[in-house]
Write a protein that holds these residues in place. Structure first.
Motif, PDB file in Angstrom:
ATOM      1  N   PHE A   1       0.833  -1.209   0.000  1.00 37.79           N
ATOM      2  CA  PHE A   1       0.000   0.000   0.000  1.00 37.79           C
ATOM      3  C   PHE A   1       0.864   1.255   0.000  1.00 37.79           C
ATOM      4  O   PHE A   1       0.587   2.211  -0.748  1.00 37.79           O
ATOM      5  N   THR A   2       1.894   1.280   0.820  1.00 33.54           N
ATOM      6  CA  THR A   2       2.766   2.462   0.907  1.00 33.54           C
ATOM      7  C   THR A   2       3.429   2.750  -0.433  1.00 33.54           C
ATOM      8  O   THR A   2       3.475   3.902  -0.886  1.00 33.54           O
ATOM      9  N   GLU A   3       3.940   1.712  -1.067  1.00 31.55           N
ATOM     10  CA  GLU A   3       4.604   1.897  -2.358  1.00 31.55           C
ATOM     11  C   GLU A   3       3.641   2.424  -3.417  1.00 31.55           C
ATOM     12  O   GLU A   3       4.014   3.234  -4.267  1.00 31.55           O
ATOM     13  N   ALA A   4       2.386   1.998  -3.357  1.00 30.89           N
ATOM     14  CA  ALA A   4       1.406   2.388  -4.377  1.00 30.89           C
ATOM     15  C   ALA A   4       0.782   3.753  -4.120  1.00 30.89           C
ATOM     16  O   ALA A   4       0.430   4.470  -5.071  1.00 30.89           O
ATOM     17  N   HIS A   5       0.646   4.149  -2.836  1.00 36.65           N
ATOM     18  CA  HIS A   5      -0.204   5.311  -2.537  1.00 36.65           C
ATOM     19  C   HIS A   5       0.442   6.424  -1.691  1.00 36.65           C
ATOM     20  O   HIS A   5      -0.178   7.468  -1.532  1.00 36.65           O
ATOM     21  N   ARG A   6       1.621   6.203  -1.150  1.00 34.97           N
ATOM     22  CA  ARG A   6       2.151   7.188  -0.207  1.00 34.97           C
ATOM     23  C   ARG A   6       2.194   8.595  -0.797  1.00 34.97           C
ATOM     24  O   ARG A   6       1.891   9.575  -0.120  1.00 34.97           O
ATOM     25  N   GLY A   7       2.538   8.700  -2.070  1.00 27.96           N
ATOM     26  CA  GLY A   7       2.636  10.011  -2.704  1.00 27.96           C
ATOM     27  C   GLY A   7       1.307  10.736  -2.840  1.00 27.96           C
ATOM     28  O   GLY A   7       1.292  11.947  -3.112  1.00 27.96           O
ATOM     29  N   GLU A   8       0.192  10.032  -2.631  1.00 29.25           N
ATOM     30  CA  GLU A   8      -1.130  10.651  -2.755  1.00 29.25           C
ATOM     31  C   GLU A   8      -1.550  11.374  -1.478  1.00 29.25           C
ATOM     32  O   GLU A   8      -2.503  12.149  -1.493  1.00 29.25           O
TER      33      GLU A   8
END
Length: 222
Positions: free
Chosen positions: A80-87
């Protein structure tokens, strides 16, 4: 002319007579009555063993989510962190697989869930929240459940609220200060989000919502 009173009024009159007798005999004091009158209704109900709806929590949204086919509990938060942290406007670095590996309910691929969103109407403790969730027969999914709600239903979350995904205190990550941290997703009114950690030892206020997870009922014909 006789005055006819209802059963409830007669009951109340009898209770008043009994209370006066106990007060005069010293079995009940003014301090006792002041303490009892100062309690909230839910506290009185709990002490007396009465079960009643907890009006401090109001159902405001019902969501349906499905655990993805590729879901792996042990690595969900890394994925989840790799996919969404930048959001996220803010993402707490303590939300890791290592810190939240002991979720009470470890979700399974393909599992269908109902998520009831309850707004907190007045100040409550974490213990109050846990009692309420157990009264709803909720399953406790912690940070992993919160991550799936964000992935699948973030646009449907009430805005301007913290959305808290509780777990048992002993399964929550304990930080360097000794506090047990509770995962929550905040949905800002301007469209931003943060993935944050609250404190189990602290109170929760009217800008918060509880995420109450439960297994979806089987669909007829499946």
């Amino acid at each position: 002319m006789k005055t006819i009173i209802g059963a409830e009024a007669a009951r109340w009159a009898g209770l008043q007579i009994d209370l006066n007798q106990k007060y005069r005999a010293g079995h009940i004091t003014a301090d006792h009555l002041e303490w009892f009158n100062g309690l909230k209704r839910v506290e009185r109900d709990r002490l007396s063993g009465i079960t009643s709806p907890d009006m401090r929590f109001e159902l405001v949204k019902m969501l349906d989510i499905t655990v993805p086919d590729g879901y792996v509990h042990a690595t969900q938060l890394t994925t989840f962190t790799e996919a969404h942290r930048g959001e996220f406007y803010y993402f707490n670095g303590g939300i890791t697989d290592e810190n939240f590996s002991r979720a009470t309910t470890q979700l399974k691929p393909g599992q269908k869930l109902k998520v009831d969103v309850f707004q907190i109407k007045e100040t409550v403790t974490s213990e109050d929240c846990m009692r309420f969730l157990k009264s709803q027969k909720a399953i406790l999914t912690g940070a992993q459940g919160a991550s799936l709600v964000y992935e699948q239903k973030r646009e449907e979350l009430p805005k301007g609220k913290w959305h808290v995904s509780f777990d048992e205190k002993e399964t929550l990550w304990q930080d360097a200060g000794g506090f047990h941290r509770v995962p929550n997703v905040r949905a800002y009114t301007d469209g931003d989000f943060c993935f944050c950690l609250g404190y189990f030892e602290g109170d929760w206020y009217g800008n918060g919502c509880l995420l109450s997870f439960r297994d979806a009922e089987p669909v007829s014909g499946e």
